[in-house]
Design a protein around this motif. Structure first.
Motif, short mmCIF file in Angstrom:
data_model
loop_
_atom_site.label_atom_id
_atom_site.label_comp_id
_atom_site.label_asym_id
_atom_site.label_seq_id
_atom_site.Cartn_x
_atom_site.Cartn_y
_atom_site.Cartn_z
N GLY A 109 0.39 -1.42 -0.24
CA GLY A 109 0.31 0.00 0.21
C GLY A 109 0.76 1.35 0.05
O GLY A 109 -0.06 2.54 -0.38
N GLY A 110 1.71 1.21 0.35
CA GLY A 110 3.16 2.15 0.07
C GLY A 110 3.31 2.74 1.34
O GLY A 110 2.87 2.71 2.56
N ASP A 111 3.67 4.36 1.56
CA ASP A 111 4.37 4.82 2.75
C ASP A 111 2.96 5.25 3.80
O ASP A 111 3.38 5.19 5.09
CB ASP A 111 5.50 6.45 2.49
N GLU A 112 2.32 5.50 3.03
CA GLU A 112 1.21 6.70 3.69
C GLU A 112 0.37 6.01 3.67
O GLU A 112 -1.14 6.09 4.43
CB GLU A 112 1.12 8.05 3.14
N VAL A 113 0.37 3.93 3.75
CA VAL A 113 -1.49 2.92 4.06
C VAL A 113 -2.11 3.64 5.05
O VAL A 113 -1.19 3.65 6.51
CB VAL A 113 -0.59 2.03 3.61
N THR A 114 -3.25 3.31 5.36
CA THR A 114 -3.55 3.64 6.86
C THR A 114 -4.65 1.76 7.02
O THR A 114 -5.35 1.60 6.01
CB THR A 114 -5.02 4.00 6.78
N ILE A 115 -3.60 1.84 8.36
CA ILE A 115 -4.19 0.19 8.24
C ILE A 115 -5.02 0.31 10.00
O ILE A 115 -5.13 0.20 10.79
CB ILE A 115 -2.79 -0.76 9.18
N ARG A 116 -6.12 -0.50 9.63
CA ARG A 116 -7.21 -0.39 10.95
C ARG A 116 -7.22 -1.74 11.61
O ARG A 116 -7.52 -2.62 10.36
CB ARG A 116 -8.49 -0.03 10.09
N VAL A 175 -7.90 -6.79 9.80
CA VAL A 175 -7.95 -6.15 9.96
C VAL A 175 -7.31 -5.78 8.43
O VAL A 175 -6.94 -6.54 7.29
CB VAL A 175 -5.85 -7.00 10.01
N GLU A 176 -7.74 -4.43 8.39
CA GLU A 176 -8.01 -3.74 6.55
C GLU A 176 -6.77 -2.97 6.74
O GLU A 176 -6.33 -2.11 7.33
CB GLU A 176 -9.18 -3.74 6.23
N ASP A 177 -6.15 -2.79 4.93
CA ASP A 177 -5.68 -1.09 4.87
C ASP A 177 -5.92 -0.26 4.23
O ASP A 177 -7.06 -0.94 2.90
CB ASP A 177 -4.20 -1.89 4.46
N GLU A 235 -11.45 -3.86 1.35
CA GLU A 235 -11.53 -2.88 2.35
C GLU A 235 -12.35 -1.49 1.39
O GLU A 235 -12.21 -1.74 -0.04
CB GLU A 235 -10.39 -2.04 2.15
N ARG A 236 -13.51 -1.28 1.78
CA ARG A 236 -14.02 -0.27 1.09
C ARG A 236 -13.88 0.92 -0.47
O ARG A 236 -13.74 1.02 -1.23
CB ARG A 236 -15.03 0.43 2.28
N SER A 237 -12.13 1.02 0.40
CA SER A 237 -11.58 1.87 -0.66
C SER A 237 -10.58 1.00 -1.90
O SER A 237 -10.00 1.59 -2.76
CB SER A 237 -10.32 2.86 0.02
N GLY A 238 -11.15 0.00 -1.45
CA GLY A 238 -10.27 -1.18 -2.77
C GLY A 238 -9.00 -1.79 -2.11
O GLY A 238 -8.02 -2.46 -2.50
N GLY A 239 -8.66 -1.22 -0.47
CA GLY A 239 -7.28 -2.02 0.60
C GLY A 239 -7.46 -3.53 0.58
O GLY A 239 -8.93 -4.45 -0.07
N ALA A 240 -6.35 -4.15 0.89
CA ALA A 240 -7.24 -5.68 1.87
C ALA A 240 -7.67 -5.48 3.05
O ALA A 240 -8.19 -4.70 3.77
CB ALA A 240 -5.99 -6.55 1.73
N ARG A 241 -8.67 -6.70 3.48
CA ARG A 241 -9.49 -6.52 4.56
C ARG A 241 -9.40 -8.13 4.54
O ARG A 241 -9.82 -9.24 4.27
CB ARG A 241 -10.91 -6.13 4.17
N PHE A 242 -8.99 -8.60 6.13
CA PHE A 242 -8.99 -9.82 6.31
C PHE A 242 -9.70 -10.10 7.49
O PHE A 242 -9.46 -9.04 8.58
CB PHE A 242 -6.96 -10.57 7.36
N GLU A 243 -10.45 -11.08 7.58
CA GLU A 243 -11.65 -11.03 9.12
C GLU A 243 -11.17 -12.70 9.17
O GLU A 243 -11.39 -13.79 8.71
CB GLU A 243 -13.20 -11.28 7.84
#
Length: 333
Positions: free
Chosen positions: A250-257, A267-269, A317-325
């Motif tokens: 996701g790059g240096d400024e990715v957000t992980i929730r 866990v998503e990004d 994830e809603r913006s297109g990232g990866a989401r692990f449930e």
């Protein structure tokens, strides 16, 4: 002196001795109808049946249809003049079969020799599994130790430059984490059993400990409070690998929730995500989706989850990232 006319020819005697004493197996002569014409020894070592019971019967009379179906193309190829070597599973045993074509009085036959190799195949499979676990353990150790070692080295260099003992404290903390990580990964490599030791703790605390162990660059971590029961050393390794994967993709400024869901947590990004056609494969050892990773991180994640009895679903994830449930998690009150 014996009458030569009543004696068995030496060649036939040799064949008879071979048939009766064939080690741990059976020898068969079959015809182009795939019927048994000669069978030995007299009492078959596997089933203890009399060899005469099999004479004149085809493989479809003697075996279940699934076994006969696997045998038929090999035996027909033998009748056509081609030798064959293969394994067949029958009656809870693995049989290795060698066939060779034969011609008798102008007619095509096949010679079949089969031996029980169940123990040998089980031993080989166990050795292969052991070697695979060793290979995975080596890869995991190499993968997960790189960042903590870099952190420890960096703080040691800072201590040498500044003399500030706070850097030695950080070195000690990092080396302790390396020791714990080694034990966790060794346990994972040795067994897939559910952990015998688990503790109740806060998910956000473990996540932030993991955050301290990786190069977070300018990434952001947003984690909710949730109490669960788990092996928290292994859970920290799970988070470390998910964080590295998210930042790498996701790059240096990715957000992980990280937050709660029914029966577990996610866990998503906000990165680029993982293509749908690759989601079934990402937990396989050595599978890589790019960015220079070596395909080990998500294998570790999968094995830690499996060892806890958790299910993983990889979505978007809603913006297109990866989401692990992760579900099947024991939530603490």
């Amino acid at each position: 002196m014996p009458d030569p006319s009543t004696q068995t020819p030496p060649r036939q005697q040799t064949i008879e001795v071979l048939i009766q004493n064939f080690p741990n197996g059976v020898i068969v002569l079959f015809d182009d109808d795939l019927c048994y014409r000669v069978v030995g020894p007299d009492v078959l070592p596997f089933s203890k049946r009399e060899a005469t019971e099999l004479l004149g019967q085809s493989i479809h009379d003697l075996f279940p249809e699934c076994t006969a179906t696997s045998l038929e193309p090999e035996l027909r190829a033998t009748i056509r003049g081609e030798s064959r070597s293969f394994d067949v599973k029958y009656d809870d045993r693995v049989h290795h079969i060698e066939t060779h074509p034969a011609e008798i009085d102008g007619d095509a036959y096949g010679v079949l020799a089969t031996q029980n190799v169940t123990q040998e195949r089980e031993t080989a499979a166990a050795l292969e599994r052991q070697n695979e676990r060793l290979d995975q353990f080596t890869s995991m150790i190499s993968h997960d130790m790189q960042t903590p070692l870099s952190i420890a080295t960096g703080h040691l260099e800072l201590y040498q430059e500044t003399g500030d003992p706070a850097h030695l404290t950080k070195v000690e903390e990092t080396l302790t984490r390396l020791d714990d990580l080694t034990q966790d990964l060794l346990t994972l490599a040795q067994s897939n059993d559910v952990p015998s030791l688990s503790e109740t703790g806060a998910l956000n605390a473990v996540a932030r400990d993991a955050w301290e162990m990786i190069d977070t660059r300018d990434a952001t971590l947003d984690v909710s409070d949730l109490l669960i029961r788990a092996d928290f050393g292994q859970l920290q390794a799970l988070f470390e690998n998910l964080f590295r994967n998210a930042i790498g993709h996701g790059g240096d400024e990715v957000t992980i929730r990280i937050g709660p869901i029914k029966g577990g947590f996610y866990v998503e990004d906000t990165g680029t995500g993982i293509p749908e056609d690759k989601r079934e494969d990402v937990f396989e050892h050595g599978f890589s989706t790019g960015y220079g990773g070596n395909g080990v991180g998500l294998t570790i994640v999968g094995r830690i989850a499996k060892r806890h009895g958790w299910a993983i679903e990889l979505t978007e994830e809603r913006s297109g990232g990866a989401r692990f449930e992760f579900t099947g998690v024991e939530i603490a009150d």
